[in-house]
Design an enzyme around this catalytic site. Sequence first.
Site, PDB file in Angstrom:
ATOM      1  N   ASP A   1      -5.885  17.424 -43.767  1.00 24.70           N
ATOM      2  CA  ASP A   1      -5.668  18.124 -42.491  1.00 24.70           C
ATOM      3  C   ASP A   1      -6.647  19.277 -42.282  1.00 24.70           C
ATOM      4  O   ASP A   1      -6.684  19.853 -41.196  1.00 24.70           O
ATOM      5  CB  ASP A   1      -4.239  18.678 -42.441  1.00 24.70           C
ATOM      6  CG  ASP A   1      -3.244  17.645 -41.921  1.00 24.70           C
ATOM      7  OD1 ASP A   1      -3.648  16.783 -41.117  1.00 24.70           O
ATOM      8  OD2 ASP A   1      -2.068  17.704 -42.323  1.00 24.70           O
TER       9      ASP A   1
ATOM     10  N   GLN B   1       3.478  17.058 -44.173  1.00 20.11           N
ATOM     11  CA  GLN B   1       3.873  16.969 -42.771  1.00 20.11           C
ATOM     12  C   GLN B   1       4.663  18.214 -42.375  1.00 20.11           C
ATOM     13  O   GLN B   1       5.727  18.483 -42.915  1.00 20.11           O
ATOM     14  CB  GLN B   1       4.697  15.690 -42.547  1.00 20.11           C
ATOM     15  CG  GLN B   1       5.049  15.421 -41.099  1.00 20.11           C
ATOM     16  CD  GLN B   1       3.827  15.077 -40.241  1.00 20.11           C
ATOM     17  OE1 GLN B   1       2.862  14.481 -40.727  1.00 20.11           O
ATOM     18  NE2 GLN B   1       3.847  15.487 -38.979  1.00 20.11           N
TER      19      GLN B   1
ATOM     20  N   LYS C   1       0.196   7.558 -39.102  1.00 16.65           N
ATOM     21  CA  LYS C   1      -0.884   7.886 -40.031  1.00 16.65           C
ATOM     22  C   LYS C   1      -1.046   6.787 -41.079  1.00 16.65           C
ATOM     23  O   LYS C   1      -2.165   6.383 -41.406  1.00 16.65           O
ATOM     24  CB  LYS C   1      -0.614   9.246 -40.698  1.00 16.65           C
ATOM     25  CG  LYS C   1      -0.760  10.420 -39.728  1.00 16.65           C
ATOM     26  CD  LYS C   1      -0.250  11.749 -40.298  1.00 16.65           C
ATOM     27  CE  LYS C   1      -0.221  12.805 -39.168  1.00 16.65           C
ATOM     28  NZ  LYS C   1       0.360  14.091 -39.611  1.00 16.65           N
TER      29      LYS C   1
END
Lengths: 285, 285
Positions: free
Chosen positions: A120, A97, A53
């Site tokens: 997200d 995460q 990422k």
Amino acid sequence: MSAQLLSGKEVAAIVRDEVAHRVAALADRGRSVGLATVMVGEDPASEIYVRSKHRAAERAGMLSFDHQLPADAGQEQVERLVESLNRDPQVDGIIVQLPLPSGLDGNRAVACIDPAKDADGLHPYNLGLLALERGYLRPATPSGIMRIMQHYGIETAGRLALIIGRSLLVGKPMALLLGAKGVDATVVQAHSRTQQLDDLIAKADILVAAIGKPRFIHGSQIKRGAVVIDVGINRTKEGLVGDVDFDSAVEVAGAITPVPGGVGVMTVASLLANTVTAAELAFAG
Amino acid sequence: MSAQLLSGKEVAAIVRDEVAHRVAALADRGRSVGLATVMVGEDPASEIYVRSKHRAAERAGMLSFDHQLPADAGQEQVERLVESLNRDPQVDGIIVQLPLPSGLDGNRAVACIDPAKDADGLHPYNLGLLALERGYLRPATPSGIMRIMQHYGIETAGRLALIIGRSLLVGKPMALLLGAKGVDATVVQAHSRTQQLDDLIAKADILVAAIGKPRFIHGSQIKRGAVVIDVGINRTKEGLVGDVDFDSAVEVAGAITPVPGGVGVMTVASLLANTVTAAELAFAG
């Protein structure tokens, strides 16, 4: 005849390119774009994801901020970090995460993210907007799948779309996206308790497999000409394989995403797109 | 053989009774429970609904606050009123009566409600929690349907549940509730663009009709023994009728909700239940 390949790799490259242009356009106006990740403890798989990422963010011209907390960090410590990132004007997108180490509540940590910085697209507020068909920061994987289908001009209206799996990250938001006005698929959401799954698979015009079992679906089960979206990424002795047996499915399907190079590569591209969208909205005020 | 009647009237009476007991328990501890409605302009149907909500709230021992704004009220005026109710410690549940007059944005007004006071369960944050299977203030009508099914011990796990309609108020949250873990139906969400609707109706073990067309579904289309939930409330010359032709369906279905006396009466009971839940949580701090 062999199915059309739906190359996530190709579409992801286009999305990353678009993102880089949008980041550059903001840079021209003196505005940077930043992505921050929060990782707790050490998990080799998560570390690989997080690194990819950051690499992708930097290639797109974004700032990237890597926050690591020790495995024994408390819930409060995680949430305080998230809240400091909420306040940080250099941070436009925040990723916690998942999964967090046991004892920590990932849902609660995600709910602490400012919905306007939710890279997200998993904050309850953004999921609610998705249900309302007003979402702009959407869960990355389903959003990537929609982009693949748009790119290849897959027709969805009125077609029977079977989604196998009801996870928060994929199955549920996928159902909301495919059933939304303008997309107009007739959505069936199946899961481990579903009876007559074979019958549903045989009828599906669009099949989204998000099961997590290697080669769970064989080509012989699939309707001829169906669009097959394989979300599975299963590590086996022979390497990464999907939830669909590709070799048999490619002979029956009308179009299919490969594994790897299909859905998986879209996820990072989608969350970069969310991050630059967040930055543009913040910049526009 | 004739289907079992699923009496919303009976279940609503039980729910109202439970609510009254919970309100009384809070009153014993010196805590009142209050429901506030916001109505803009004059609409005879909305006025009837609003009155029935106040009457039901008062019968359950709640305070009830009726706020009326003129038809030419601006968006900002509506939102200021909602925000003042958010701050009012006597108000536990807030309802913005929809639809608002044209020119006003109902979605935005609802999004101004404090999610913790969202009696209708329609705030994006609460819809997101619903998707996350962590919702506690749930959309009133689908939540009432779930309660009816629980009351009559309707089995849902693994069964094919067809929901016709994808409205925010009914169809979409219904899909989330029926597909949630522990309920475990296989949910099909159909709508005006769906092809092969007849085929889906014929296969459905549970049929939720939220279409808004009088007697759209005939008994001959339904699977023998199916559970039929009729959400339609259509005014016709012969009075209120559902989306399902009751007389023919009752001969084929295993269980069916009548109209009136079925789903409709649950809606007000459910939003009272949401309001007392909100009050209990606020009281518990």
